[in-house]
Scaffold this motif. Structure first.
Motif, PDB file in Angstrom:
ATOM      1  N   ALA A 133     -80.723  26.113 -39.143  1.00  0.00           N
ATOM      2  CA  ALA A 133     -80.616  25.939 -37.976  1.00  0.00           C
ATOM      3  C   ALA A 133     -81.373  26.502 -36.877  1.00  0.00           C
ATOM      4  O   ALA A 133     -81.858  25.619 -35.757  1.00  0.00           O
ATOM      5  N   MET A 134     -81.914  27.531 -36.995  1.00  0.00           N
ATOM      6  CA  MET A 134     -82.867  28.104 -36.035  1.00  0.00           C
ATOM      7  C   MET A 134     -84.187  27.668 -36.119  1.00  0.00           C
ATOM      8  O   MET A 134     -84.746  27.348 -35.072  1.00  0.00           O
ATOM      9  N   CYS A 135     -84.792  27.431 -37.337  1.00  0.00           N
ATOM     10  CA  CYS A 135     -86.035  26.907 -37.380  1.00  0.00           C
ATOM     11  C   CYS A 135     -85.875  25.151 -36.942  1.00  0.00           C
ATOM     12  O   CYS A 135     -86.824  24.903 -36.098  1.00  0.00           O
ATOM     13  N   GLY A 136     -84.879  24.766 -37.220  1.00  0.00           N
ATOM     14  CA  GLY A 136     -84.703  23.379 -36.948  1.00  0.00           C
ATOM     15  C   GLY A 136     -84.531  22.992 -35.473  1.00  0.00           C
ATOM     16  O   GLY A 136     -85.433  22.103 -34.745  1.00  0.00           O
ATOM     17  N   ILE A 137     -83.850  24.052 -34.727  1.00  0.00           N
ATOM     18  CA  ILE A 137     -83.880  24.046 -33.184  1.00  0.00           C
ATOM     19  C   ILE A 137     -85.116  24.273 -32.673  1.00  0.00           C
ATOM     20  O   ILE A 137     -85.601  23.569 -31.721  1.00  0.00           O
ATOM     21  N   GLY A 138     -86.003  25.065 -33.259  1.00  0.00           N
ATOM     22  CA  GLY A 138     -87.284  25.481 -32.435  1.00  0.00           C
ATOM     23  C   GLY A 138     -88.300  24.320 -32.787  1.00  0.00           C
ATOM     24  O   GLY A 138     -88.867  23.745 -31.777  1.00  0.00           O
ATOM     25  N   LEU A 139     -88.195  23.733 -33.881  1.00  0.00           N
ATOM     26  CA  LEU A 139     -89.056  22.457 -34.215  1.00  0.00           C
ATOM     27  C   LEU A 139     -88.638  21.284 -33.295  1.00  0.00           C
ATOM     28  O   LEU A 139     -89.432  20.731 -32.598  1.00  0.00           O
ATOM     29  N   ALA A 140     -87.348  20.995 -33.108  1.00  0.00           N
ATOM     30  CA  ALA A 140     -86.933  19.844 -32.283  1.00  0.00           C
ATOM     31  C   ALA A 140     -87.232  20.326 -30.921  1.00  0.00           C
ATOM     32  O   ALA A 140     -87.697  19.095 -30.147  1.00  0.00           O
ATOM     33  N   ALA A 141     -86.952  21.374 -30.280  1.00  0.00           N
ATOM     34  CA  ALA A 141     -87.355  21.771 -29.025  1.00  0.00           C
ATOM     35  C   ALA A 141     -88.739  21.675 -28.590  1.00  0.00           C
ATOM     36  O   ALA A 141     -89.169  21.179 -27.631  1.00  0.00           O
ATOM     37  N   LEU A 142     -89.555  21.904 -29.499  1.00  0.00           N
ATOM     38  CA  LEU A 142     -91.124  21.898 -29.223  1.00  0.00           C
ATOM     39  C   LEU A 142     -91.541  20.388 -29.544  1.00  0.00           C
ATOM     40  O   LEU A 142     -92.426  19.943 -28.674  1.00  0.00           O
ATOM     41  N   ALA A 143     -91.011  19.516 -30.210  1.00  0.00           N
ATOM     42  CA  ALA A 143     -91.108  18.244 -30.222  1.00  0.00           C
ATOM     43  C   ALA A 143     -90.709  17.476 -28.860  1.00  0.00           C
ATOM     44  O   ALA A 143     -91.426  16.816 -28.417  1.00  0.00           O
ATOM     45  N   ALA A 144     -89.801  17.934 -28.532  1.00  0.00           N
ATOM     46  CA  ALA A 144     -89.101  17.289 -27.201  1.00  0.00           C
ATOM     47  C   ALA A 144     -90.224  17.651 -26.016  1.00  0.00           C
ATOM     48  O   ALA A 144     -90.553  16.772 -25.206  1.00  0.00           O
ATOM     49  N   GLY A 145     -90.418  19.147 -25.928  1.00  0.00           N
ATOM     50  CA  GLY A 145     -91.177  19.401 -24.718  1.00  0.00           C
ATOM     51  C   GLY A 145     -92.669  18.566 -25.068  1.00  0.00           C
ATOM     52  O   GLY A 145     -93.161  18.300 -23.816  1.00  0.00           O
TER      53      GLY A 145
END
Length: 511
Positions: free
Chosen positions: A485-497
């Motif tokens: 969950a933590m790694c997935g959130i980080g990847l998704a947030a960076l992709a969105a940004g």
């Protein structure tokens, strides 16, 4: 944000009711005062933070402000390095708490150690990320492909920005693993104590409990040497904490036993005193953990209340070591049953003659006779505590997730000028996107490594202190979910940004 807060409170109430922590008729108080106080506190904090952040820029000349904005980020101060090392040393010292102390303070030191280590990671972030990016950069530059080379250069350019992205993710992973691992380690240690401490041959149970008459009938069965009825319940102890002049009330597990049958059925690991004295009126035996917490010893007094509200005032006659498996306190079974609602024992432990067919005779009585299990005496309390920890973990990780998403998206969208400059020197959009994908993997990988480093010392210390093993036990599924969950959130947030920043990253923006 007040309406979601009330919805969350209702969800938490439902969760605690489902876990048996609070009764179903527990009324939730939802007045307007908490919302007003929370909104006011947030508003004041935001205003103060804004004033502090704007104080220096407001005094600068516009030209100087533009020059500072374009200049590279200054190196972190050495005082930050010293503070990080000292806090980290404190975290490692706190991790050894369960190996050197007893009681609730020893177990609580694991969570405190995780917090200290997270603070140390936040303070040492730029240096840690500089070392990690230096190692990873060698590999990335060795590929000679444009995207990996750009990612290595970008990561090395501003390690403080990278550390700000990694720290909250590492916080979620570290705290999540500690929250999941501590109850599992404690439960395993409790089960191990029960396996070693139960010397009886059979455990007799019934869904409705065992009445005193049934216990007497069990004693009459041919081949039965000893019958030890156990009654598991809870009571409230009152004691005075260190540097506090007020009595503190805490719930404790209380197990009723037969003092005469104890030698043949249980070995709770007596450290001092005599369990045979439990047959005397108003006497109690306490575990070493509880003795340390309540600061009592043989000859001292334990005061509080039974589960039915009756006053408890007993003299400590023994201290034993296996409190995780057999509860914080032991008293005579008839005394404990007298203060329970049902008035029956939870189960009975039987010591039998070799070769005697006692199990079939017990079955003829409509009872269940099985080999003694490794379930701790306070299993219900442990399950409730595990449920509370799970709910708390979900709330904490939810808050961290919101903070991570906001931080990473804002930090990435502020890199429009960097992306535009890369466009000017010939980088294609696909290469920039590939660079950011590699950088996001670097952030997730660094967060995983640092999160594991944060969780490992407290869990290892707790595992050694509780069970003597340097390899802590972790729930596999829960741990994978937290890390994923933590790694997935980080990847998704960076992709969105990155997607947002790329929309306006035109070469003309550099000027």
């Amino acid at each position: 944000m007040s309406p979601p807060g009330y919805l969350l409170a209702s969800a938490l109430q439902w969760g605690f009711v489902e876990g048996g922590v609070i009764p179903s008729d527990f009324e939730l108080s939802a007045g307007p005062l908490p919302a007003v106080a929370a909104c006011g506190s947030v508003l004041v904090a935001a205003v103060v933070a804004g004033l502090i952040a704007a104080r220096r820029p407001a005094k600068l000349d516009p030209v100087d402000a533009l020059r500072d904005a374009a200049a590279p980020t200054a190196a972190p101060h050495r005082l930050r390095l010293v503070a990080g090392i000292l806090v980290g040393a404190g975290g490692f010292a706190a991790s050894a708490g369960p190996m050197m102390a007893e009681g609730e303070a020893a177990r609580a030191s694991s969570a405190g150690a995780a917090i200290l280590l997270i603070i140390a990671v936040a303070l040492l972030g730029p240096w840690l990320m500089s070392a990690m990016t230096a190692v990873v950069g060698v590999v990335l530059r060795g590929t000679r492909a444009p995207a990996p080379v750009l990612a290595a250069a970008s990561a090395r350019h501003d390690t403080r920005r990278l550390a700000a992205a990694v720290t909250p993710l590492a916080l979620g992973i570290g705290l999540g693993l500690v929250q999941l691992g501590a109850p599992t380690i404690t439960a395993d240690a409790a089960s191990a104590e029960v396996r070693v401490g139960v010397t009886a041959d059979l455990a007799v149970r019934h869904p409705g409990g065992l009445a005193p008459e049934v216990i007497d009938d069990l004693r009459e069965i041919q081949g039965v040497l000893a019958v030890n009825p156990l009654t598991a319940t809870q009571a409230v102890a009152q004691y005075r904490m260190v540097d506090d002049d007020r009595d503190t009330g805490t719930t404790m597990s209380l197990t009723g036993v037969d003092p005469e049958a104890l030698p043949a059925t249980l070995d709770v690991g007596v450290r001092s005193g005599d369990l045979a004295r439990l047959s005397e009126k108003n006497t109690v035996a306490v575990s070493t953990d509880f003795a340390s917490t309540a600061r009592v010893d043989v000859g001292g007094r334990l005061v509080g209340f039974f589960g039915d509200g009756a006053p408890l005032d007993a003299t400590v006659v023994a201290v034993y070591t296996r409190g995780l498996g057999f509860g914080a306190t032991l008293m005579a079974d008839h005394t404990v049953r007298a203060h329970t609602e049902s008035g029956v024992s939870t189960q009975a432990l039987l010591s039998t003659e070799p070769g005697a067919d006692v199990a079939s005779k017990v079955a003829d009585m409509g009872l269940t006779a099985v080999a003694p299990s490794d379930d701790p005496a306070d299993r219900a309390e442990a399950e409730q505590q595990g449920w509370v920890n799970t709910i708390a973990l979900v709330v904490i990780l939810g808050y961290i997730a919101m903070a991570v998403v906001n931080t990473l998206v804002m930090a990435t969208t502020q890199r429009r000028r960097d992306f535009a400059l890369l466009h000017l020197v010939g980088a294609k959009r696909q290469q920039i996107r590939s660079m950011m994908r590699i950088e996001s993997l670097l952030v997730a990988g660094a967060a995983l490594v640092l999160g594991l480093l944060v969780a490992a010392p407290p869990l290892i210390g707790l595992s050694i202190g509780m069970g003597g093993s340097a390899v802590p036990t972790l729930p596999v599924v829960g741990s994978i979910l937290v890390v994923g969950a933590m790694c997935g959130i980080g990847l998704a947030a960076l992709a969105a940004g990155t997607r947002v920043a790329m929309r306006g990253a035109e070469p003309g923006e550099v000027g």
